[in-house]
Design an enzyme around this catalytic site. Structure first.
Site, PDB file in Angstrom:
ATOM      1  N   ASP A 170       0.836  -1.196   0.000  1.00  0.00           N
ATOM      2  CA  ASP A 170       0.000   0.000   0.000  1.00  0.00           C
ATOM      3  C   ASP A 170       0.876   1.253   0.000  1.00  0.00           C
ATOM      4  O   ASP A 170       1.903   1.302   0.681  1.00  0.00           O
ATOM      5  CB  ASP A 170      -0.866  -0.028   1.279  1.00  0.00           C
ATOM      6  CG  ASP A 170      -2.006   0.959   1.235  1.00  0.00           C
ATOM      7  OD1 ASP A 170      -2.809   0.890   0.286  1.00  0.00           O
ATOM      8  OD2 ASP A 170      -2.096   1.803   2.152  1.00  0.00           O
ATOM      9  N   GLU A 211      15.737 -14.398  -0.062  1.00  0.00           N
ATOM     10  CA  GLU A 211      16.167 -15.379   0.941  1.00  0.00           C
ATOM     11  C   GLU A 211      15.188 -16.570   0.961  1.00  0.00           C
ATOM     12  O   GLU A 211      15.603 -17.719   1.000  1.00  0.00           O
ATOM     13  CB  GLU A 211      16.110 -14.630   2.271  1.00  0.00           C
ATOM     14  CG  GLU A 211      16.776 -15.237   3.433  1.00  0.00           C
ATOM     15  CD  GLU A 211      16.444 -14.345   4.654  1.00  0.00           C
ATOM     16  OE1 GLU A 211      16.700 -13.120   4.620  1.00  0.00           O
ATOM     17  OE2 GLU A 211      15.890 -14.912   5.622  1.00  0.00           O
TER      18      GLU A 211
HETATM   19  C1  GLC Z   1      -4.331   2.949  -0.774  1.00  0.00           C
HETATM   20  C2  GLC Z   1      -5.499   1.995  -0.772  1.00  0.00           C
HETATM   21  C3  GLC Z   1      -6.724   2.738  -0.348  1.00  0.00           C
HETATM   22  C4  GLC Z   1      -6.498   3.263   1.047  1.00  0.00           C
HETATM   23  C5  GLC Z   1      -5.243   4.110   1.114  1.00  0.00           C
HETATM   24  C6  GLC Z   1      -4.812   4.348   2.533  1.00  0.00           C
HETATM   25  O1  GLC Z   1      -4.444   3.937  -1.724  1.00  0.00           O
HETATM   26  O2  GLC Z   1      -5.624   1.425  -2.036  1.00  0.00           O
HETATM   27  O3  GLC Z   1      -7.879   1.953  -0.390  1.00  0.00           O
HETATM   28  O4  GLC Z   1      -7.590   4.019   1.455  1.00  0.00           O
HETATM   29  O5  GLC Z   1      -4.152   3.471   0.498  1.00  0.00           O
HETATM   30  O6  GLC Z   1      -4.319   3.173   3.093  1.00  0.00           O
END
Ligand code: GLC
Length: 547
Positions: free
Chosen positions: A209, A259
């Site tokens: 993310d 690893e």
């Molecule tokens: C990313 C995710 C989204 C989320 C954001 C904060 O963009 O795809 O859904 O709200 O990160 O974590």
């Protein structure tokens, strides 16, 4: 020593938004057992792997992207034993499993953040986050002018132990998502431990993310253009995103993956959600010792025009291929308006234009060299649900901005599986069980049972495209050669004679090649490429000359 041995280079991964996939318990929220029950369906579709949206313990302020415990399963979705069963079942079917890891921020209910709230300014507990004194005589103004991606300031003020208003902490998203301070080595060490925890349970990799996040400018200075930062959900503030130090983290994570590969020969995959201004900067994230893949969002954001598509495809191929990686194509995900609706804009009731274009775009994407990700429900051609009433909306963007402009609930409505009425087989509990977002009546047309039975459905288009990708070596990684084509049409050759052409206009055009038709996104009479249609042919060698 390229490719063939690295499954991820041209893999097609299906994004499972767990809470909306399939509910096995009847509480109206999808869960891990539901995902396991859906695996045969995904196998039949023909994807190589799945990416599971976050299922960790979380107060769900941002549907799991606010993680309170990185090494467990929220009871809403199951438990670790269920997780292990899911991974084992996927392995038996040959489906890879990627988890969604959220390293930029956690939940305000994470024990380390709770500890920080109770600790004093300047303490080690606060140094894991970005705590700072406010500005102005009484510290009542935020430490800088940054905006949160979800609207409003990127800072919230805490109440200190003595009951007085105190320091502020940084959150690039909702206040319930405090940003980690990656300049503190404890954070990196903790994430290494988390990676190993899940890799030890047998998974195949991670979707990362906000992978251009993590580090901020060390002095957290004011942004020169806070208004621009506020206008977009893309990561534009150059002080808050895309800092050079982040690359060292990805090198470390890559070496952890390697690893594990050295132990058992199985490739692990890191795919980053990387929103940066140019394809060239994007390419930095997939250098050979960093992430394996990074979502290339320019395809998703390109307007439905041949020249725009040609430009983003060419740039991606040029900049990313130079790193030795392949391009990772995406047309949709859980943060975006569904493809059928996006391409149907401006909406012309009943024209079917959005659906025709979405089908053509899918076929185009599946013909491009590299990897591709498909968001659940796209294989059914689901439209965005645009008329959810305000009182059911859950997106923090709506609650923080008061505007429906960028909300994401409409692409997250639970999938229809069967039947004529909600819950359309989504919950297997009592008939009264209500999906967590209401499904419109018209979802009946899109249910998977109908899609499977109708050879003209989106589902069959995706399935046939995936089968051909599997069968035809031309559709793996490798070169793409543009062909001459009339304005509004894109045509290219892959490998040894496979031609893909897309007509972005609405009027028919002569087919750019003579050969054997393989697949088309809509009816395609011999020698013709109708408007809003894509088709694949095996050329007999008489295509127009290369540009
Ligand atoms: C990313 C995710 C989204 C989320 C954001 C904060 O963009 O795809 O859904 O709200 O990160 O974590």
């Amino acid at each position: 020593m390229l490719s063939k041995y690295h499954w991820w280079r041209d893999a097609v991964i299906y994004q499972v938004y767990v809470r909306s996939f399939l509910d096995s318990t009847g509480d109206g929220v999808g869960d891990l057992a539901g995902v396991r029950a859906g695996l045969p369906y995904l196998k039949k579709l023909g994807v190589d792997g799945i990416w599971l949206s976050p299922f960790y313990p979380s107060p769900q302020h941002d549907h799991g992207y606010d993680v309170a415990d990185y090494c467990d399963v929220d009871p809403l979705f199951g438990d670790l034993a269920e997780f292990d069963q899911l991974v084992a079942a996927a392995r038996r079917l040959g489906i890879k499993v990627l988890l969604d890891i959220v390293p930029n921020h956690c939940s305000s209910e994470h024990p380390w953040f709770e500890e920080a709230l109770h600790a004093a300014p300047g303490s080690a507990a606060r140094a894991r986050f970005h705590f700072a004194d406010g500005r102005g005589p009484d510290g009542s103004e935020p430490p800088n002018n940054w905006h949160s991606m979800f609207g409003g300031p990127a800072w919230s003020r805490v109440t200190e132990a003595d009951g007085r208003p105190g320091q502020w902490y940084l959150h690039m998203f909702a206040p319930e998502q405090p940003d980690w301070n990656w300049r503190n080595p404890e954070i990196g060490a903790e994430f290494d431990r988390i990676l190993r925890f899940w890799l030890d349970r047998g998974i195949d990799g991670f979707r990362i993310d906000v992978a251009a996040g993590l580090f901020k400018h060390p002095e957290l200075p004011d942004s020169d253009d806070p208004e621009a930062d506020a206008r977009t959900r893309d990561s534009v503030n150059p002080l808050a995103w895309n800092q050079p130090e982040v690359h060292e983290v990805w090198r470390g994570w890559r070496s952890i993956c390697e690893e594990y590969t050295a132990r058992d020969g199985r490739d692990r995959l890191l795919v980053g959600e990387v929103s940066v201004p140019t394809a060239r900067e994007h390419a930095q994230y997939v250098r050979s010792d960093e992430l394996h893949q990074a979502f290339f969002f320019d395809l998703l954001s390109a307007p439905w025009e041949a020249d725009a598509f040609r430009k983003v495809i060419s740039e991606a191929m040029q900049d990313i291929a130079g790193t030795g990686s392949t391009v990772t194509w995406v047309l949709n995900n859980h943060d975006q308006v569904r493809t059928v609706t996006r391409y149907g804009e401006p909406a012309t009731e009943g024209s079917g234009l959005g659906a025709a274009r979405a089908r053509a775009a899918a076929l185009l994407m599946l013909a491009l060299p590299g990897a591709a990700y498909i968001y659940q429900g796209e294989e059914l051609g689901l439209p965005e649900v645009v008329d959810l009433p305000d009182d059911v909306l859950t997106d923090p963007i709506f609650h923080r901005t008061g505007s429906r402009a960028r909300i994401r609930d409409g692409c997250r409505v639970p999938l229809p599986w069967s039947g004529q009425a909600s819950p359309f087989g989504f919950t297997s509990g009592a008939e009264s069980a209500k999906p967590w977002l209401p499904q419109p009546e018209y979802f009946a047309e899109y249910a998977t049972d109908r899609a499977l039975a109708d050879t003209r459905s989106f589902w069959h288009l995706y399935r046939d495209g995936l089968q051909l990708r599997e069968a035809l070596p031309q559709l793996g990684e490798g070169a793409l050669r543009w062909l001459d084509s009339p304005p509004g049409v894109l045509a290219f050759v892959r490998g040894d004679g496979l031609v893909c052409a897309v007509n972005f206009g609405t009027a028919p055009t002569p087919a750019p090649v003579s050969g054997t038709p393989l697949l088309s996104s809509g009816p395609c009479p011999a020698g013709v490429l109708p408007g809003s249609t894509a088709a694949w042919w095996m050329s007999d060698g008489t295509e127009s000359p290369a540009l």
